[in-house]
Design a protein around this motif. Sequence first.
Motif, PDB file in Angstrom:
ATOM      1  N   ALA A 209       0.843  -1.208   0.000  1.00  0.00           N
ATOM      2  CA  ALA A 209       0.000   0.000   0.000  1.00  0.00           C
ATOM      3  C   ALA A 209       0.872   1.250   0.000  1.00  0.00           C
ATOM      4  O   ALA A 209       0.603   2.226  -0.710  1.00  0.00           O
ATOM      5  CB  ALA A 209      -0.925  -0.021   1.217  1.00  0.00           C
ATOM      6  N   GLU A 210       1.962   1.214   0.770  1.00  0.00           N
ATOM      7  CA  GLU A 210       2.884   2.358   0.842  1.00  0.00           C
ATOM      8  C   GLU A 210       3.560   2.592  -0.520  1.00  0.00           C
ATOM      9  O   GLU A 210       3.674   3.727  -0.995  1.00  0.00           O
ATOM     10  CB  GLU A 210       3.923   2.063   1.957  1.00  0.00           C
ATOM     11  N   LEU A 211       3.979   1.487  -1.156  1.00  0.00           N
ATOM     12  CA  LEU A 211       4.625   1.592  -2.478  1.00  0.00           C
ATOM     13  C   LEU A 211       3.642   2.173  -3.505  1.00  0.00           C
ATOM     14  O   LEU A 211       3.999   3.034  -4.319  1.00  0.00           O
ATOM     15  CB  LEU A 211       5.118   0.206  -2.915  1.00  0.00           C
ATOM     16  N   GLN A 212       2.399   1.685  -3.421  1.00  0.00           N
ATOM     17  CA  GLN A 212       1.386   2.187  -4.357  1.00  0.00           C
ATOM     18  C   GLN A 212       1.164   3.682  -4.180  1.00  0.00           C
ATOM     19  O   GLN A 212       0.999   4.424  -5.140  1.00  0.00           O
ATOM     20  CB  GLN A 212       0.056   1.440  -4.151  1.00  0.00           C
ATOM     21  N   ARG A 213       1.163   4.149  -2.947  1.00  0.00           N
ATOM     22  CA  ARG A 213       0.961   5.580  -2.672  1.00  0.00           C
ATOM     23  C   ARG A 213       2.095   6.409  -3.292  1.00  0.00           C
ATOM     24  O   ARG A 213       1.866   7.422  -3.951  1.00  0.00           O
ATOM     25  CB  ARG A 213       0.930   5.787  -1.144  1.00  0.00           C
ATOM     26  N   LYS A 214       3.319   5.923  -3.104  1.00  0.00           N
ATOM     27  CA  LYS A 214       4.491   6.640  -3.667  1.00  0.00           C
ATOM     28  C   LYS A 214       4.376   6.705  -5.189  1.00  0.00           C
ATOM     29  O   LYS A 214       4.667   7.725  -5.809  1.00  0.00           O
ATOM     30  CB  LYS A 214       5.788   5.917  -3.282  1.00  0.00           C
TER      31      LYS A 214
END
Length: 290
Positions: A209-214
């Motif tokens: 989820a964090e990677l997707q946000r970036k």
Amino acid sequence: MIRNNVEPIYPVCVQPAFIIGTNNKDKTYNFAPASWVSGTEKEEGKYMLVISMTGTSRTKENMMRDGRLSVNLVSRDMLTLMDYLGSKHGEDGPKDDIYYGVGRGKNIDVPTLDASPWVYECEVDKTVNNGVSTTFFCDIRNIQKDINLGGEDQFDVDLTVLDPVIYSGRYHSLGEMLGEVGDFLPDADIIRDAKKEKQNHEEEAQVIAELQRKREIMYILYVWGIIILLSGMALAESTMIPTILGVVMLVVAWVYSFISGANECPYCGTRFEKSGHGTFCKSCGKRLEL
Ligand SMILES: Cc1cc2nc3c(=O)[nH]c(=O)nc-3n(C[C@H](O)[C@H](O)[C@H](O)COP(=O)(O)O)c2cc1C
């Protein structure tokens, strides 16, 4: 599991069944069922029975006055006796409409039931009054145990042979022997592993989820950079500002992608690559659900 909320009008739903034997004032005996019976440890290795008696009963009166009692475990074949003894009050006269054998304790002078396979001889050590009930803490002075039960100690008892009555407001009998203490620990290992696996999945989901946000931020910067650059090129004759802004935006997007790691595997830090089968890290092989 879906649980209903029910009114707390009854205590423990699984209770043992005992019949308490006590001495009447006139030296005769009295027996009455009791299922609010449990145990406690007074000092290391010294165990007690804890018995709660409610309202007024001959049993309670005798226990308070005399301080001696037998606690006779009820097995299935004693159900008629238990029902009978519970249907009569000592106050109304001797409970002698049916025959039952009565003996005396070995260490304590109390009446015991011949039919019971497990009999405690006890002395009241302490009483605690609570509302309409009195709870008796009783020292165990002797245990009489049916020789047919076998076993060396109290833990070594086959309850399916003992066949105790279990009380829930109704009478039940025991099912099967399920195992020794510790037999089920290997199952706990499986549950622990499953829990760990679930935790890992949750942690992985957070990382993705964090990677997707970036990556979303990076794409937004790139898209706006391109839009501004294109409009700058259209207006190039009158002003260069949008063109410069567009280029700056694209540079910012590019720098952001490096600083934030939006194009890197969050596990090993190397570049990942998308393929027809999904997104995988080239280096560590982790699947990244992008
Ligand atoms: C299965 C069963 C369990 C009982 N458990 C208790 C108990 O734990 N405490 C209590 O005060 N009365 C309990 N009773 C009620 C007494 O046994 C009952 O009031 C009996 O008539 C008292 O007799 P007594 O006056 O001769 O002592 C139980 C009755 C039955 C049938």
